[in-house]
Design a protein around this motif. Sequence first.
Motif, mmCIF file in Angstrom:
data_model
loop_
_atom_site.group_PDB
_atom_site.id
_atom_site.type_symbol
_atom_site.label_atom_id
_atom_site.label_comp_id
_atom_site.label_asym_id
_atom_site.label_seq_id
_atom_site.Cartn_x
_atom_site.Cartn_y
_atom_site.Cartn_z
ATOM 1 N N ALA A 73 0.380 -23.186 -2.432
ATOM 2 C CA ALA A 73 -0.146 -24.513 -2.750
ATOM 3 C C ALA A 73 -0.989 -25.223 -2.029
ATOM 4 N N MET A 74 -1.282 -24.769 -0.646
ATOM 5 C CA MET A 74 -2.314 -25.213 0.298
ATOM 6 C C MET A 74 -3.755 -24.683 -0.102
ATOM 7 N N ALA A 77 -4.032 -24.859 -4.684
ATOM 8 C CA ALA A 77 -4.307 -26.248 -5.178
ATOM 9 C C ALA A 77 -5.138 -27.045 -4.294
ATOM 10 N N GLY A 78 -5.131 -26.864 -3.027
ATOM 11 C CA GLY A 78 -6.169 -27.615 -2.085
ATOM 12 C C GLY A 78 -7.367 -26.986 -1.892
ATOM 13 N N LEU A 79 -7.353 -26.221 -0.869
ATOM 14 C CA LEU A 79 -8.721 -25.773 -0.467
ATOM 15 C C LEU A 79 -9.635 -25.047 -1.770
ATOM 16 N N LEU B 47 -0.440 -27.617 11.618
ATOM 17 C CA LEU B 47 -1.151 -26.374 10.897
ATOM 18 C C LEU B 47 -2.268 -26.112 11.917
ATOM 19 N N LYS B 50 -1.264 -24.324 14.792
ATOM 20 C CA LYS B 50 -0.689 -22.902 14.683
ATOM 21 C C LYS B 50 -1.935 -21.752 14.450
ATOM 22 N N LEU B 51 -2.779 -22.603 13.923
ATOM 23 C CA LEU B 51 -4.055 -21.386 13.384
ATOM 24 C C LEU B 51 -5.068 -21.514 14.633
ATOM 25 N N LYS B 70 -11.260 -27.678 6.418
ATOM 26 C CA LYS B 70 -10.257 -26.658 5.444
ATOM 27 C C LYS B 70 -8.832 -26.994 5.527
ATOM 28 N N ALA B 73 -8.201 -30.484 3.773
ATOM 29 C CA ALA B 73 -8.151 -30.160 2.303
ATOM 30 C C ALA B 73 -6.889 -29.543 1.701
ATOM 31 N N MET B 74 -6.580 -28.421 2.633
ATOM 32 C CA MET B 74 -5.284 -27.605 2.379
ATOM 33 C C MET B 74 -4.197 -28.528 2.327
ATOM 34 N N ALA B 77 -4.741 -32.537 0.175
ATOM 35 C CA ALA B 77 -5.090 -32.438 -1.471
ATOM 36 C C ALA B 77 -4.194 -31.345 -1.852
ATOM 37 N N GLY B 78 -3.567 -30.275 -1.124
ATOM 38 C CA GLY B 78 -2.833 -29.356 -1.634
ATOM 39 C C GLY B 78 -1.172 -29.490 -1.595
ATOM 40 N N LEU B 79 -0.737 -29.500 -0.468
ATOM 41 C CA LEU B 79 0.504 -29.113 -0.227
ATOM 42 C C LEU B 79 1.245 -30.531 -0.289
#
Lengths: 263, 263
Positions: A73-74, A77-79, B47, B50-51, B70, B73-74, B77-79
């Motif tokens: 999803a990240m 649909a996101g990045l 996140l 973690k990264l 990034k 955006a993930m 706009a995504g999750l």
Amino acid sequence: VKKLYIIKIGGNIIDDANALDKFLSDFSNIKGLKILVHGGGKIATELAKKLGIAQTLVGGRRITDAETLKVTAMVYAGLVNKQIVALLQSHGVNALGLCGADANAIQSDKRNVKDVDYGFVGDITPSGIHSDLLSAFLEMGLVPVFSAITHNGKGQLLNTNADTIAATLAAALSKNYTVQLNYCFEKKGVLEHIDQEDSVIKTITQAQYRQLLLAGIISKGMIPKLDNAFEAIQKGVPYVVISHADDLINTTKNEHGGTTLVA
Amino acid sequence: VKKLYIIKIGGNIIDDANALDKFLSDFSNIKGLKILVHGGGKIATELAKKLGIAQTLVGGRRITDAETLKVTAMVYAGLVNKQIVALLQSHGVNALGLCGADANAIQSDKRNVKDVDYGFVGDITPSGIHSDLLSAFLEMGLVPVFSAITHNGKGQLLNTNADTIAATLAAALSKNYTVQLNYCFEKKGVLEHIDQEDSVIKTITQAQYRQLLLAGIISKGMIPKLDNAFEAIQKGVPYVVISHADDLINTTKNEHGGTTLVA
């Protein structure tokens, strides 16, 4: 009846910034109504790896557990979706990034557990495509850009194959439009000899496809794509083109390029 | 002139699955036209951690470098956006998840580097809001759900404060609608005494706000929110409500709840 291009772009193009930019520039030059469907490329796999989320593959298919679903999803649909939308806007295309939950565009059913539990994977049928609002978006001059995420209508996002989304959209929208479905990827088309890049088969009918399958000519990775394409053709899409991303413009002008699948 | 609710939901609610579900259920019960704007909560920070992406804060503000962009955006706009959209669909709301690049809804300018380079942060003005398509979406029965990501029109996504997006949308859309802007968060309103949850100030005028600022009553974290709110009021929004997420329904019924800001 208006013409509608539904273009699926494969992961290998998305992973290559230069190839993606050229592709989106070509896509922006297609006249008329169009929809883009994209996969996610290697970014999701790489992110899962960095986060220590073990990826399980069964028969080449990824199992989408809860953590993997979040990653897809990240990334999808996101990045990836929003980067593509922003790039298309810079090319003058009024793109609208969507997943299946947006405007309830694509509803799916969580795949039944038989031999294998694929996890949060959604299967779609043409009746799961709600095309009224999609058609309205197209008439407003918007260009829908779909990531390969759907939903079940009960609050659950689901991972769905991007080739299948493109084919099912094409089938559903062929009621209102003359749809040309294009699968763009990193090969020149369906190859007669997998190691010979120029052995593109120009045209394949459904009957010929069966023979090619029996003869073992079609490579394993291509079979789901071709199955999706012929299912769309059976449901009213006149023909499907499978080509290199570089040949997009040629194939939309009915000029030479790629493999054309017909009934 | 139709009424339009623009509701901003804060990060602390998004981080709490139960609180979010209750909030979205209440949101689905608001009659009439509505837009939801959401932040990202702690998920993006976690996140990034973690990264191994180092987060730099200057004066309480996050620096958005390329990798952090990034991540936002993930996550935004995504999750978070797609989970909210899927949940709203399950509550019968035809939600449409958007970032500013979608339908070119919100264009921003990358913040100028003066003393501090904030990185990929976009500042918006009401002229950056393209409201024609937004109004069309509302008239189609869709409920736009905005994540706090915008774009500069040249292919670059930018991180933008969600409070500012809500206030700027409210200002731009007040040309076509009677807009009620609500900031929902985890406190009961603007507090007179920061450690007394029930010391909610019922009403604050612009003149009173200046006095409260001089007296040091307004807590530091609230100042940008109130600045945004009063800017919206100056640009035509009749009033702004700041309340607990649990009081959303009361405040949309003009019943007791939260702090009301007026000219």
